[in-house]
Design a protein around this motif. Structure first.
Motif, PDB file in Angstrom:
ATOM      1  N   ARG A  46       0.827  -1.215   0.000  1.00 17.02           N
ATOM      2  CA  ARG A  46       0.000   0.000   0.000  1.00 17.02           C
ATOM      3  C   ARG A  46       0.858   1.261   0.000  1.00 17.02           C
ATOM      4  O   ARG A  46       0.495   2.246  -0.642  1.00 17.02           O
ATOM      5  CB  ARG A  46      -0.963  -0.024   1.179  1.00 17.02           C
ATOM      6  CG  ARG A  46      -2.094  -1.010   0.940  1.00 17.02           C
ATOM      7  CD  ARG A  46      -3.113  -1.036   2.042  1.00 17.02           C
ATOM      8  NE  ARG A  46      -4.206  -1.947   1.666  1.00 17.02           N
ATOM      9  CZ  ARG A  46      -4.974  -2.572   2.530  1.00 17.02           C
ATOM     10  NH1 ARG A  46      -4.816  -2.381   3.829  1.00 17.02           N
ATOM     11  NH2 ARG A  46      -5.930  -3.376   2.107  1.00 17.02           N
ATOM     12  N   VAL A  47       1.983   1.230   0.696  1.00 10.60           N
ATOM     13  CA  VAL A  47       2.912   2.365   0.676  1.00 10.60           C
ATOM     14  C   VAL A  47       3.397   2.615  -0.748  1.00 10.60           C
ATOM     15  O   VAL A  47       3.606   3.759  -1.156  1.00 10.60           O
ATOM     16  CB  VAL A  47       4.110   2.125   1.635  1.00 10.60           C
ATOM     17  CG1 VAL A  47       5.264   3.075   1.350  1.00 10.60           C
ATOM     18  CG2 VAL A  47       3.663   2.250   3.075  1.00 10.60           C
ATOM     19  N   GLU A  48       3.518   1.556  -1.527  1.00 14.17           N
ATOM     20  CA  GLU A  48       3.959   1.671  -2.920  1.00 14.17           C
ATOM     21  C   GLU A  48       2.821   2.079  -3.853  1.00 14.17           C
ATOM     22  O   GLU A  48       3.009   2.206  -5.053  1.00 14.17           O
ATOM     23  CB  GLU A  48       4.580   0.354  -3.394  1.00 14.17           C
ATOM     24  CG  GLU A  48       5.848  -0.029  -2.658  1.00 14.17           C
ATOM     25  CD  GLU A  48       6.966   0.977  -2.836  1.00 14.17           C
ATOM     26  OE1 GLU A  48       7.062   1.614  -3.916  1.00 14.17           O
ATOM     27  OE2 GLU A  48       7.762   1.147  -1.881  1.00 14.17           O
TER      28      GLU A  48
END
Length: 121
Positions: free
Chosen positions: A21-23
């Motif tokens: 999700r950070v990506e």
């Protein structure tokens, strides 16, 4: 990029979900092979990131089911602690790449960033 994450170990599933999700990925996560097959039959995913050692369904069977029901080509990434003959079985089932644990996160990320994958998102 829409990713179906299949990992029965909750801690690994949570970490992978957070990192993806950070990506910028949209992640649907499950610990069940059967649920993963149902999700993939109802919805398109760009990538399936799956463990091989699932408690309810062998990983190679899951890969075959997902690819057989996919409306378009889904890339399959396997992360496993198993060695041979499981690695070969995963590739024969249709896995695009197989990583063995312990795996460096950057190796997975670099594979996901390959040209052609981001374009399908």
């Amino acid at each position: 990029m829409r990713i179906l994450l299949v990992e029965d170990a909750p801690d690994i599933r949570d970490v992978f979900t957070a990192l993806l999700r950070v990506e910028g990925a949209e992640v649907t996560a499950t610990g069940s092979g059967r649920e993963a097959a149902e999700l993939a039959a109802r919805r398109d995913f760009d990538v399936v990131l799956s463990d091989l050692g699932l408690p309810d369904l062998p990983g190679d069977v899951l890969i075959r089911q997902i690819l057989a029901t996919a409306r378009r080509r889904t890339r399959v990434v396997v992360v496993t602690g198993y060695g041979e003959p499981y690695l070969t079985r995963a590739r024969q089932a249709g896995a695009d790449v197989v990583f063995t644990k312990p795996v460096e996160w950057m190796s997975i990320l670099h594979w996901l960033e390959r040209p052609g994958l981001a374009a399908s998102a």
